[in-house]
Design a protein around this motif. Structure first.
Motif, PDB file in Angstrom:
ATOM      1  N   LEU A  91       1.163  -1.259   0.062  1.00  0.00           N
ATOM      2  CA  LEU A  91      -0.329  -0.173  -0.047  1.00  0.00           C
ATOM      3  C   LEU A  91       0.601   1.348   0.270  1.00  0.00           C
ATOM      4  O   LEU A  91       1.936   1.351   0.821  1.00  0.00           O
ATOM      5  CB  LEU A  91      -0.810   0.132   1.674  1.00  0.00           C
ATOM      6  N   ARG A  92       0.375   3.052  -0.721  1.00  0.00           N
ATOM      7  CA  ARG A  92       1.185   3.612  -0.513  1.00  0.00           C
ATOM      8  C   ARG A  92       0.407   4.309   0.011  1.00  0.00           C
ATOM      9  O   ARG A  92      -0.947   4.122   1.123  1.00  0.00           O
ATOM     10  CB  ARG A  92       0.737   4.480  -2.325  1.00  0.00           C
ATOM     11  N   LYS A  93       0.768   5.213   0.956  1.00  0.00           N
ATOM     12  CA  LYS A  93       0.332   6.430   2.222  1.00  0.00           C
ATOM     13  C   LYS A  93      -0.835   6.735   1.342  1.00  0.00           C
ATOM     14  O   LYS A  93      -0.426   7.084   0.173  1.00  0.00           O
ATOM     15  CB  LYS A  93       0.745   7.121   2.700  1.00  0.00           C
ATOM     16  N   GLY A  94      -1.819   7.343   1.988  1.00  0.00           N
ATOM     17  CA  GLY A  94      -2.606   7.566   1.493  1.00  0.00           C
ATOM     18  C   GLY A  94      -4.396   8.000   2.513  1.00  0.00           C
ATOM     19  O   GLY A  94      -4.156   6.980   3.630  1.00  0.00           O
ATOM     20  N   GLU A  95      -5.098   7.997   1.913  1.00  0.00           N
ATOM     21  CA  GLU A  95      -6.515   7.437   2.126  1.00  0.00           C
ATOM     22  C   GLU A  95      -7.167   5.758   2.277  1.00  0.00           C
ATOM     23  O   GLU A  95      -7.115   6.055   0.549  1.00  0.00           O
ATOM     24  CB  GLU A  95      -7.646   9.032   1.974  1.00  0.00           C
ATOM     25  N   TYR A  96      -7.509   5.467   2.616  1.00  0.00           N
ATOM     26  CA  TYR A  96      -8.680   4.383   2.388  1.00  0.00           C
ATOM     27  C   TYR A  96     -10.458   4.070   3.429  1.00  0.00           C
ATOM     28  O   TYR A  96      -9.976   5.256   4.470  1.00  0.00           O
ATOM     29  CB  TYR A  96      -7.897   3.274   2.895  1.00  0.00           C
ATOM     30  N   TYR A  97     -10.740   3.546   2.428  1.00  0.00           N
ATOM     31  CA  TYR A  97     -12.138   3.513   3.786  1.00  0.00           C
ATOM     32  C   TYR A  97     -12.080   1.769   3.060  1.00  0.00           C
ATOM     33  O   TYR A  97     -11.796   0.783   3.088  1.00  0.00           O
ATOM     34  CB  TYR A  97     -13.550   3.923   3.070  1.00  0.00           C
ATOM     35  N   LEU A  98     -12.581   1.388   4.894  1.00  0.00           N
ATOM     36  CA  LEU A  98     -11.930  -0.030   5.344  1.00  0.00           C
ATOM     37  C   LEU A  98     -14.083  -0.735   5.978  1.00  0.00           C
ATOM     38  O   LEU A  98     -14.291   0.267   6.676  1.00  0.00           O
ATOM     39  CB  LEU A  98     -11.360  -0.337   6.393  1.00  0.00           C
ATOM     40  N   TYR A  99     -14.277  -1.546   5.249  1.00  0.00           N
ATOM     41  CA  TYR A  99     -15.537  -2.578   5.667  1.00  0.00           C
ATOM     42  C   TYR A  99     -15.142  -3.480   5.962  1.00  0.00           C
ATOM     43  O   TYR A  99     -15.198  -4.279   4.915  1.00  0.00           O
ATOM     44  CB  TYR A  99     -16.728  -2.134   4.617  1.00  0.00           C
ATOM     45  N   GLY A 100     -15.465  -3.856   6.739  1.00  0.00           N
ATOM     46  CA  GLY A 100     -15.488  -5.757   7.492  1.00  0.00           C
ATOM     47  C   GLY A 100     -16.754  -6.350   8.037  1.00  0.00           C
ATOM     48  O   GLY A 100     -17.992  -5.969   8.526  1.00  0.00           O
ATOM     49  N   LYS A 101     -16.787  -7.370   7.586  1.00  0.00           N
ATOM     50  CA  LYS A 101     -17.993  -8.122   8.409  1.00  0.00           C
ATOM     51  C   LYS A 101     -17.785  -9.727   8.529  1.00  0.00           C
ATOM     52  O   LYS A 101     -16.165 -10.136   8.335  1.00  0.00           O
ATOM     53  CB  LYS A 101     -19.110  -8.310   7.308  1.00  0.00           C
ATOM     54  N   GLY A 102     -17.646 -10.272   9.950  1.00  0.00           N
ATOM     55  CA  GLY A 102     -17.742 -11.563  10.324  1.00  0.00           C
ATOM     56  C   GLY A 102     -18.570 -11.814  11.558  1.00  0.00           C
ATOM     57  O   GLY A 102     -19.063 -11.302  11.461  1.00  0.00           O
ATOM     58  N   PHE A 103     -18.474 -13.384  11.763  1.00  0.00           N
ATOM     59  CA  PHE A 103     -19.929 -13.571  12.642  1.00  0.00           C
ATOM     60  C   PHE A 103     -18.910 -13.438  14.126  1.00  0.00           C
ATOM     61  O   PHE A 103     -17.911 -13.681  14.717  1.00  0.00           O
ATOM     62  CB  PHE A 103     -19.623 -15.001  12.803  1.00  0.00           C
ATOM     63  N   ASP A 104     -19.759 -13.037  14.735  1.00  0.00           N
ATOM     64  CA  ASP A 104     -19.152 -12.756  16.374  1.00  0.00           C
ATOM     65  C   ASP A 104     -19.914 -14.246  17.427  1.00  0.00           C
ATOM     66  O   ASP A 104     -21.229 -14.125  17.621  1.00  0.00           O
ATOM     67  CB  ASP A 104     -19.851 -11.477  16.631  1.00  0.00           C
TER      68      ASP A 104
END
Length: 135
Positions: A91-104
């Motif tokens: 990855l280069r430095k900069g802005e990202y948007y992260l979206y995660g999903k998983g089972f609790d």
């Protein structure tokens, strides 16, 4: 008097315009992307619990969630030393948007959520992504 009325506003405009380009090196206004040496290691957390099952994390380049739901990259969480983590490399430095999903398993539900992240340096960073929306 009229000359002063013209020069003073012109000096203010020139000063403001020249300060616009005076950003510190830490200010990053670019979407991130591939091609660097940064590594982002993401762990999903629901309230105060780290998710104990494998999930998936999606990544968009830029701080905004993609309106069409299409992300630039995705990584499944892997078990690393007893903790599930999604690892994004190069990855280069900069802005990202992260979206995660998983089972609790404690809540007995699929959980999802997202957040923007600013990678300031091309190095390895551990990040805990809070997810709180029940699917």
């Amino acid at each position: 008097m009229k000359l002063t009325q013209l020069i003073f506003p012109a000096l203010i405009m020139v000063s403001l315009a020249s300060c616009d380009g005076c950003k510190r090196d830490n200010d990053i206004n670019v979407p991130g992307g591939k091609g660097g040496t940064g590594i982002l290691r993401i762990t999903l957390q629901h309230h105060d619990r780290i998710l104990d099952t494998a999930g998936i994390v999606y990544m968009a380049y830029g701080m905004e969630a993609p309106g069409d739901g299409k992300y630039a990259d995705s990584v499944k969480c892997i078990n690393e030393n007893g903790q599930h983590v999604a690892i994004f490399n190069n990855l280069r430095k900069g802005e990202y948007y992260l979206y995660g999903k998983g089972f609790d398993s404690k809540a007995g539900a699929m959980i999802a959520g997202g957040n923007g992240y600013l990678l300031r340096e091309e190095k390895t960073v551990d990040y805990v992504l809070s997810v709180s929306t029940h699917l």
